[in-house]
Design a protein around this motif. Structure first.
Motif, PDB file in Angstrom:
ATOM      1  N   MET B   1       0.841  -1.208   0.000  1.00 43.17           N
ATOM      2  CA  MET B   1       0.000   0.000   0.000  1.00 43.17           C
ATOM      3  C   MET B   1       0.872   1.253   0.000  1.00 43.17           C
ATOM      4  SD  MET B   1      -3.317   1.016   0.403  1.00 43.17           S
ATOM      5  CE  MET B   1      -3.834  -0.701   0.610  1.00 43.17           C
ATOM      6  N   TYR B   2       0.653   2.115  -0.964  1.00 42.49           N
ATOM      7  CA  TYR B   2       1.487   3.323  -1.049  1.00 42.49           C
ATOM      8  C   TYR B   2       0.951   4.413  -0.149  1.00 42.49           C
ATOM      9  CZ  TYR B   2       4.220   1.988  -5.120  1.00 42.49           C
ATOM     10  OH  TYR B   2       5.094   1.401  -5.976  1.00 42.49           O
ATOM     11  N   THR B   3       1.049   4.243   1.136  1.00 44.43           N
ATOM     12  CA  THR B   3       0.531   5.315   1.965  1.00 44.43           C
ATOM     13  C   THR B   3       1.221   5.376   3.309  1.00 44.43           C
ATOM     14  OG1 THR B   3      -1.423   6.172   3.049  1.00 44.43           O
ATOM     15  CG2 THR B   3      -1.302   3.802   2.759  1.00 44.43           C
ATOM     16  N   GLN B   4       1.371   6.587   3.809  1.00 38.34           N
ATOM     17  CA  GLN B   4       1.887   6.701   5.170  1.00 38.34           C
ATOM     18  C   GLN B   4       0.780   7.243   6.053  1.00 38.34           C
ATOM     19  OE1 GLN B   4       2.419   9.043   2.980  1.00 38.34           O
ATOM     20  NE2 GLN B   4       1.714  10.820   4.085  1.00 38.34           N
ATOM     21  N   ALA B   5      -0.427   7.370   5.504  1.00 37.19           N
ATOM     22  CA  ALA B   5      -1.503   8.017   6.255  1.00 37.19           C
ATOM     23  C   ALA B   5      -2.062   7.132   7.361  1.00 37.19           C
ATOM     24  CB  ALA B   5      -2.628   8.436   5.305  1.00 37.19           C
ATOM     25  N   MET B   6      -2.060   5.794   7.133  1.00 31.03           N
ATOM     26  CA  MET B   6      -2.566   4.900   8.177  1.00 31.03           C
ATOM     27  C   MET B   6      -1.436   4.665   9.155  1.00 31.03           C
ATOM     28  SD  MET B   6      -3.901   2.017   5.605  1.00 31.03           S
ATOM     29  CE  MET B   6      -2.295   1.674   4.947  1.00 31.03           C
ATOM     30  N   LYS B  42       4.930  -0.817   6.691  1.00 30.60           N
ATOM     31  CA  LYS B  42       4.621  -0.794   8.117  1.00 30.60           C
ATOM     32  C   LYS B  42       5.400  -1.828   8.916  1.00 30.60           C
ATOM     33  CE  LYS B  42       2.208   2.621   7.489  1.00 30.60           C
ATOM     34  NZ  LYS B  42       2.799   3.884   7.945  1.00 30.60           N
ATOM     35  N   ALA B 103       5.971   8.715  -4.273  1.00 28.26           N
ATOM     36  CA  ALA B 103       4.964   7.969  -3.505  1.00 28.26           C
ATOM     37  C   ALA B 103       5.635   6.850  -2.707  1.00 28.26           C
ATOM     38  CB  ALA B 103       3.888   7.414  -4.437  1.00 28.26           C
ATOM     39  N   GLU B 106       7.341   8.388   0.207  1.00 25.40           N
ATOM     40  CA  GLU B 106       6.398   8.828   1.241  1.00 25.40           C
ATOM     41  C   GLU B 106       5.987   7.692   2.183  1.00 25.40           C
ATOM     42  OE1 GLU B 106       3.239  11.794  -0.162  1.00 25.40           O
ATOM     43  OE2 GLU B 106       4.253  11.240  -2.016  1.00 25.40           O
TER      44      GLU B 106
END
Lengths: 97, 333
Positions: B1-6, B42, B103, B106
């Motif tokens: 998952m390309y996200t650091q928001a969670m 993560k 991305a 990030e």
């Protein structure tokens, strides 16, 4: 040239390759609003006809399993081989059922 | 998952971990690397692994974005509509590649703005090759052939990088990049086989200017790359600078022959014992001069990037203001 305090929010992009298949996560991007997110997703992730449909969802709206729980969550399924058709040995005459 | 928001990762916990626990995490991490497993955003990772990746991925992203400039310079002057369409598509790809990489960066907990700030203030580096000028149309072809060729050779092994978001971005990039090299070679071949004497001379001149800087793209010699061993241990790097450079030279010699150009190295010679091409000494003082900001175009490239960012500030702000207004309208309704 200071760092802008409010970045455009982050979105996750899901693309359906062709009709009949499911949408698959393919990356992320920053966009100010949903319309822009869809438009940028098209420009960034489908430049070579990779898609027939695009979903975007705000990254902070995604709920995910905790990687720390990976073993606890998924390992219990390891010993349940009877959930697979190959577990059952049948006579060759009827093995194609 | 390309996200650091969670942000539920063990990143913050790591700081309060007892030494024994930290030791255990480190051991588990090493085992996973040895087993050829991928590390996800993560998952626990050593601080230096994270830092090395942020540095490498952001530099890589900056290179894609700055790399749009030397070629973008020729979009308005391409010799035909066909070549113009191809060049536009290629430069657009480079922008996309920068985005995939930002991305991926990030996911390691650094923001897009932080990475751009580091580029714009000169703290972060980008590939030294983009600090050379594109003087003629043949430069566009040679960039495709040699510069993208070297980039592909560098990038293919990173598709197997232990950090999965980076590896996934690289798979996508490599798939798209192969057209970049082919279009460059084909453009040069057209000039060499159907062109005028002046056009052939132009191709040779561009080859002469880009050959050595292309060899420098693989980085300093192994003996002077202190971080290589650690990067190899972590599965971030798979093949050493010198091995990749040799592979590139071996491939380029045959390509130059087909093209009908000479490579500007009198010491280039087949070595039957090594079964590789020997080549002359690289001028590393030039490399370091360019890396440290004193190449022909460093100042101009960075100034162009900063100007684009500053000039776009009102657009970024207006888009956010519009989004806020729209969501207020929606809530009021």
């Amino acid at each position: 040239m200071s760092v802008v305090k409010s970045e455009w929010p982050l979105w996750e992009v899901f693309v359906r390759n062709k009709a009949g298949l499911d949408h698959k996560h393919c990356g992320s991007l920053h966009a100010a609003d949903p319309r822009m997110a869809i438009q940028l997703a098209r420009d960034v992730y489908t430049r070579r006809q990779e898609g027939t449909s695009v979903w975007v969802v705000r990254s902070d709206q995604i709920v995910a399993s905790d990687p720390g729980d990976k073993d606890m969550y998924f390992d219990p399924m390891e010993d349940k081989v009877y959930r697979h058709p190959t577990f059952y040995a049948l006579p060759s005459e009827v093995d194609h059922m | 998952m390309y996200t650091q928001a969670m942000d539920l990762g063990p990143k913050d916990e790591a700081k309060t971990l007892k030494t024994a626990e930290e030791h255990q995490l480190q051991q588990r991490f090493d085992e996973r690397i040895d087993a050829g497993e991928f590390i996800e955003a993560k998952d626990w990772m050593p601080d230096n692994y994270r830092k090395t990746l942020v540095r490498q991925i952001s530099q890589h992203a900056h290179s894609e974005i700055v790399g749009m400039l030397p070629e973008g310079n020729w979009i308005g002057r391409a010799p035909s509509l066909k070549r113009k369409s191809i060049l536009l598509a290629k430069v657009q790809d480079e922008g996309g590649h920068g985005l995939y990489l930002y991305a991926a960066g990030e996911t390691l907990g650094t923001s897009r703005d932080q990475m751009l700030e580091a580029l714009h203030t000169g703290k972060a580096k980008y590939s030294s090759i983009f600090n050379y000028p594109t003087l003629t149309w043949a430069d566009v072809g040679v960039i495709g052939w040699l510069v993208d060729g070297a980039a592909i050779m560098n990038q293919v092994p990173i598709c197997r990088c232990s950090y999965a978001p980076y590896a996934r971005a690289m798979v996508r990039i490599c798939r798209e990049e192969s057209f970049h090299q082919r279009q460059g070679f084909e453009s040069l071949l057209t000039m060499m086989t159907h062109g005028t004497e002046a056009q052939r001379a132009m191709v040779q001149d561009a080859t002469n200017r880009w050959w050595w800087p292309s060899l420098m793209m693989f980085g300093p010699p192994d003996a002077e790359s202190p971080n290589t061993a650690q990067s190899m241990r972590w599965g971030i790097k798979r093949i050493s600078n010198d091995d990749l450079r040799q592979k590139f030279v071996d491939a380029a010699v045959e390509q130059a022959r087909v093209l009908g150009v000479s490579l500007p190295d009198p010491e280039l010679k087949w070595n039957p014992e090594r079964e590789h091409w020997d080549f002359g000494a690289i001028d590393w003082s030039e490399f370091w001069r360019v890396v440290n900001g004193h190449g022909p175009n460093n100042k101009e490239r960075l100034a162009t990037r900063v100007k684009a960012w500053d000039d776009g500030a009102w657009v970024r702000e207006a888009a956010l203001a519009h989004a806020a207004k729209q969501s207020n309208v929606k809530e009021a309704a």
